[in-house]
Motif scaffolding. Sequence first.
Motif, PDB file in Angstrom:
ATOM      1  N   SER A 150       0.821  -1.206   0.000  1.00  0.00           N
ATOM      2  CA  SER A 150       0.000   0.000   0.000  1.00  0.00           C
ATOM      3  C   SER A 150       0.856   1.258   0.000  1.00  0.00           C
ATOM      4  O   SER A 150       2.048   1.231   0.329  1.00  0.00           O
ATOM      5  CB  SER A 150      -0.910   0.024   1.235  1.00  0.00           C
ATOM      6  N   TYR A 151       0.234   2.366  -0.354  1.00  0.00           N
ATOM      7  CA  TYR A 151       0.914   3.665  -0.392  1.00  0.00           C
ATOM      8  C   TYR A 151       1.489   4.016   0.977  1.00  0.00           C
ATOM      9  O   TYR A 151       2.673   4.358   1.105  1.00  0.00           O
ATOM     10  CB  TYR A 151      -0.077   4.738  -0.848  1.00  0.00           C
ATOM     11  N   ASP A 152       0.656   3.941   2.017  1.00  0.00           N
ATOM     12  CA  ASP A 152       1.099   4.335   3.358  1.00  0.00           C
ATOM     13  C   ASP A 152       2.218   3.441   3.877  1.00  0.00           C
ATOM     14  O   ASP A 152       3.185   3.930   4.472  1.00  0.00           O
ATOM     15  CB  ASP A 152      -0.086   4.300   4.338  1.00  0.00           C
ATOM     16  N   ARG A 175       3.017   4.327  -6.142  1.00  0.00           N
ATOM     17  CA  ARG A 175       2.805   5.776  -6.048  1.00  0.00           C
ATOM     18  C   ARG A 175       3.689   6.390  -4.970  1.00  0.00           C
ATOM     19  O   ARG A 175       4.231   7.483  -5.137  1.00  0.00           O
ATOM     20  CB  ARG A 175       1.327   6.089  -5.776  1.00  0.00           C
ATOM     21  N   ALA A 176       3.868   5.675  -3.866  1.00  0.00           N
ATOM     22  CA  ALA A 176       4.737   6.172  -2.800  1.00  0.00           C
ATOM     23  C   ALA A 176       6.185   6.262  -3.277  1.00  0.00           C
ATOM     24  O   ALA A 176       6.915   7.206  -2.943  1.00  0.00           O
ATOM     25  CB  ALA A 176       4.638   5.269  -1.577  1.00  0.00           C
ATOM     26  N   GLU A 178      -2.459  -4.441  -7.069  1.00  0.00           N
ATOM     27  CA  GLU A 178      -2.508  -3.720  -5.792  1.00  0.00           C
ATOM     28  C   GLU A 178      -1.387  -2.687  -5.694  1.00  0.00           C
ATOM     29  O   GLU A 178      -1.629  -1.526  -5.369  1.00  0.00           O
ATOM     30  CB  GLU A 178      -2.408  -4.715  -4.636  1.00  0.00           C
ATOM     31  N   GLU A 237      -4.125   3.035  -7.383  1.00  0.00           N
ATOM     32  CA  GLU A 237      -4.127   4.434  -6.924  1.00  0.00           C
ATOM     33  C   GLU A 237      -3.541   4.581  -5.526  1.00  0.00           C
ATOM     34  O   GLU A 237      -2.829   5.544  -5.233  1.00  0.00           O
ATOM     35  CB  GLU A 237      -5.565   4.986  -6.958  1.00  0.00           C
ATOM     36  N   ASN A 238      -3.833   3.635  -4.661  1.00  0.00           N
ATOM     37  CA  ASN A 238      -3.318   3.682  -3.292  1.00  0.00           C
ATOM     38  C   ASN A 238      -2.233   2.638  -3.070  1.00  0.00           C
ATOM     39  O   ASN A 238      -2.028   2.158  -1.949  1.00  0.00           O
ATOM     40  CB  ASN A 238      -4.465   3.476  -2.288  1.00  0.00           C
ATOM     41  N   LYS A 264       5.470   4.238   2.011  1.00  0.00           N
ATOM     42  CA  LYS A 264       6.000   5.538   2.426  1.00  0.00           C
ATOM     43  C   LYS A 264       6.734   5.411   3.760  1.00  0.00           C
ATOM     44  O   LYS A 264       7.821   5.966   3.936  1.00  0.00           O
ATOM     45  CB  LYS A 264       4.856   6.553   2.534  1.00  0.00           C
TER      46      LYS A 264
END
Length: 335
Positions: free
Chosen positions: A80-82, A125-126, A116, A120-121, A85
């Motif tokens: 996931s993005y979070d 992306r991170a 996944e 978008e999330n 990051k």
Amino acid sequence: MEKRILGKTGLAVSVIGFGGIPLQRVDQEMARKMIQKASQLGINFIDSAKGYTVSETLIGHGRKGERENWVIATKSMARSYDAMKADVASSLGSFQTDYIDLYQLHNVRTQEQYDEVMGENGAYRALLEAQQEGKIGHIGFTTHDVHMLEKAIESGYFSTVQFPYNIVENQGAALFEKAKAANIGVIVMKPMAGGAIDQGSLALKYIVENPNVTTAIPGMDSLNQIEENAAVGKQKEPLTSEEREQIQKIALALGETFCRRCGYCGPCPQGIDISTQFLLEGYYLRYDLKDWAKERYVAVGKNASDCIECGMCEPKCPYDLPIRKMLQRVKENLS
């Protein structure tokens, strides 16, 4: 030490790199000595991962004062993005640096996982944001699945790919050629087949003879290993006929019970990721990372203990491996 250009990154990296997973077995002082020795012998590419416990931290201490001499690569299983990051921030702290040359999406095995991380999330992306902020230089992709390797190469999103390749595992060879044509760097993991090949110099010579390979990253945990492996990167002679004969013998001997992680045996009706079972067993038996391997064996959920010996996997294996017996062995070792 021979240097090759790591695809789109433009970085000149040593053809023999430093695989950081076995650093978990040494203390901080030995790690420092090993990293300095590697640098003295011309090795400038080092690879770690968030999942390798203290490896990133040991590398951070070991290369202190020599940041410009190293191309630092690491990777994360975050999807996931979070989560990604947070892992990038953690890696920067562990390495004691303000940038990491190459950050890789780690062990993306299925289309679902790919969708996944690229969503978008997702984790990609991170990494893009971290790249724009100057925290990482380039984005790479690692997998054990040949279909995911092909997808990563064709996508155009990645500067590098990392995949197993050795005397007995060559299912990625044709795609390495495709990667080079697309200016994507090829990082070879498992050059010793997860410790199954004990003739390290010969195994590395076989790999670096392939012009489509940029760098091979054998795991190392002693000064002697660093010296032996680095010496291969300075050789110019092609494989001799005697060495090729020896390579064929090794491949034949391992072929009877060695999983190439091609994935054709799946899906398992019980939900077992069969190839991962053998990968973890290799870490347990040959890397001497027993606790680390057992923790991951439990964490995957469905494992060899859940095998009901239905036998549906064996007819699909292109190497005719006795998968049921091999899973029983995994269960005995890791359960």
